[in-house]
Design a protein around this motif. Structure first.
Motif, PDB file in Angstrom:
ATOM      1  N   LYS A 148     -26.724   8.513   2.747  1.00  0.00           N
ATOM      2  CA  LYS A 148     -28.244   8.153   3.419  1.00  0.00           C
ATOM      3  C   LYS A 148     -28.397   6.996   3.965  1.00  0.00           C
ATOM      4  CE  LYS A 148     -29.801  12.396   1.336  1.00  0.00           C
ATOM      5  NZ  LYS A 148     -30.898  13.200   0.263  1.00  0.00           N
ATOM      6  N   ASP A 149     -28.105   5.892   3.110  1.00  0.00           N
ATOM      7  CA  ASP A 149     -28.314   4.491   3.434  1.00  0.00           C
ATOM      8  C   ASP A 149     -27.730   4.391   4.673  1.00  0.00           C
ATOM      9  OD1 ASP A 149     -29.930   4.190   1.458  1.00  0.00           O
ATOM     10  OD2 ASP A 149     -28.559   3.005   0.171  1.00  0.00           O
ATOM     11  N   ILE A 150     -26.237   4.546   4.802  1.00  0.00           N
ATOM     12  CA  ILE A 150     -25.266   4.416   6.092  1.00  0.00           C
ATOM     13  C   ILE A 150     -26.079   5.004   7.340  1.00  0.00           C
ATOM     14  CG2 ILE A 150     -23.172   4.815   7.027  1.00  0.00           C
ATOM     15  CD1 ILE A 150     -22.048   4.381   4.052  1.00  0.00           C
ATOM     16  N   GLU A 151     -26.608   6.346   7.087  1.00  0.00           N
ATOM     17  CA  GLU A 151     -27.033   7.035   8.046  1.00  0.00           C
ATOM     18  C   GLU A 151     -28.389   6.287   8.644  1.00  0.00           C
ATOM     19  OE1 GLU A 151     -27.800  11.221   7.087  1.00  0.00           O
ATOM     20  OE2 GLU A 151     -25.482  11.447   6.738  1.00  0.00           O
ATOM     21  N   ALA A 152     -29.148   5.767   7.707  1.00  0.00           N
ATOM     22  CA  ALA A 152     -30.453   5.060   8.055  1.00  0.00           C
ATOM     23  C   ALA A 152     -30.123   3.820   8.875  1.00  0.00           C
ATOM     24  CB  ALA A 152     -31.090   4.863   6.897  1.00  0.00           C
ATOM     25  N   MET A 153     -29.110   2.958   8.587  1.00  0.00           N
ATOM     26  CA  MET A 153     -28.826   1.847   9.198  1.00  0.00           C
ATOM     27  C   MET A 153     -28.277   2.423  10.584  1.00  0.00           C
ATOM     28  SD  MET A 153     -26.597  -0.432   6.144  1.00  0.00           S
ATOM     29  CE  MET A 153     -25.178  -0.171   6.856  1.00  0.00           C
ATOM     30  N   ILE A 154     -27.495   3.243  10.599  1.00  0.00           N
ATOM     31  CA  ILE A 154     -26.973   3.657  12.039  1.00  0.00           C
ATOM     32  C   ILE A 154     -28.297   3.979  12.879  1.00  0.00           C
ATOM     33  CG2 ILE A 154     -25.830   5.613  13.217  1.00  0.00           C
ATOM     34  CD1 ILE A 154     -23.769   5.467  11.010  1.00  0.00           C
ATOM     35  N   ARG A 155     -29.087   4.736  12.229  1.00  0.00           N
ATOM     36  CA  ARG A 155     -30.301   5.129  13.096  1.00  0.00           C
ATOM     37  C   ARG A 155     -31.104   4.141  13.612  1.00  0.00           C
ATOM     38  NH1 ARG A 155     -32.138   8.438   9.143  1.00  0.00           N
ATOM     39  NH2 ARG A 155     -30.681   9.626   8.431  1.00  0.00           N
ATOM     40  N   LYS A 156     -31.224   3.092  12.674  1.00  0.00           N
ATOM     41  CA  LYS A 156     -32.204   1.876  13.070  1.00  0.00           C
ATOM     42  C   LYS A 156     -31.465   1.103  14.303  1.00  0.00           C
ATOM     43  CE  LYS A 156     -34.283   1.353   8.767  1.00  0.00           C
ATOM     44  NZ  LYS A 156     -34.500   0.636   7.633  1.00  0.00           N
ATOM     45  N   PHE A 157     -29.858   1.063  14.400  1.00  0.00           N
ATOM     46  CA  PHE A 157     -29.432   0.349  15.223  1.00  0.00           C
ATOM     47  C   PHE A 157     -29.434   1.070  16.404  1.00  0.00           C
ATOM     48  CE2 PHE A 157     -25.326  -0.517  17.448  1.00  0.00           C
ATOM     49  CZ  PHE A 157     -25.381  -1.841  17.534  1.00  0.00           C
TER      50      PHE A 157
END
Length: 150
Positions: free
Chosen positions: A141-150
């Motif tokens: 979920k943290d990795i997905e959140a970083m991708i979404r913010k990018f």
């Protein structure tokens, strides 16, 4: 003649005896003769569980002629042991992804360029680890959140 390297044996005195060590050596001898490959003992290590007696550890080391190690951080690029805190074991994956993405922010990328970079680089970083371990959901979920913010 080729040499096999980076072998690691896990020893637990509840299941291992010196007779079994001699059997391992016998089978490795068969392997070396059959395939023409030798075990590289300079790159081979033993890891004992904490409930293995000291005298038994020494006896196995002498029998196998291989040194023992106390702590093994990584083996073939992956953590050798995953304890109760699974997230802490895999924080390097998150850090690698973050470091890659930080370098891209400085570049002027179009939306399509960002998507291509995410698909080719960011999503490929955890794949090797995911083939061996089930990553914690929080990390995913943290990795997905970083991708979404990018």
């Amino acid at each position: 003649m080729s040499i096999l390297s980076e072998e690691m044996f896990f020893i637990d005195n509840q299941r291992s005896t010196l007779e079994e060590c001699h059997k391992i050596l016998e089978f490795l001898g068969y392997y070396e003769v059959a395939l023409g490959q030798m075990i590289n003992k300079e790159k081979t290590t033993l890891f004992f569980s904490k409930n293995t007696e000291e005298s038994f550890q020494v006896a196995i080391q002498v029998t196998l002629q291989v040194p023992a190690i106390c702590h093994y951080d990584k083996y073939v690029g992956l953590p050798s042991f995953v304890g109760r805190n699974r997230t802490a074991c895999f924080t390097k994956i998150k850090e690698r992804i973050w470091a890659r993405m930080q370098g891209w922010k400085e570049k002027l990328l179009s939306q399509a360029g960002k998507e291509v970079m995410i698909e080719t680089v960011v999503q490929s970083i955890p794949i090797y680890s995911m083939n061996v371990f089930k990553l914690p959901m929080g990390l995913c979920k943290d990795i997905e959140a970083m991708i979404r913010k990018f």
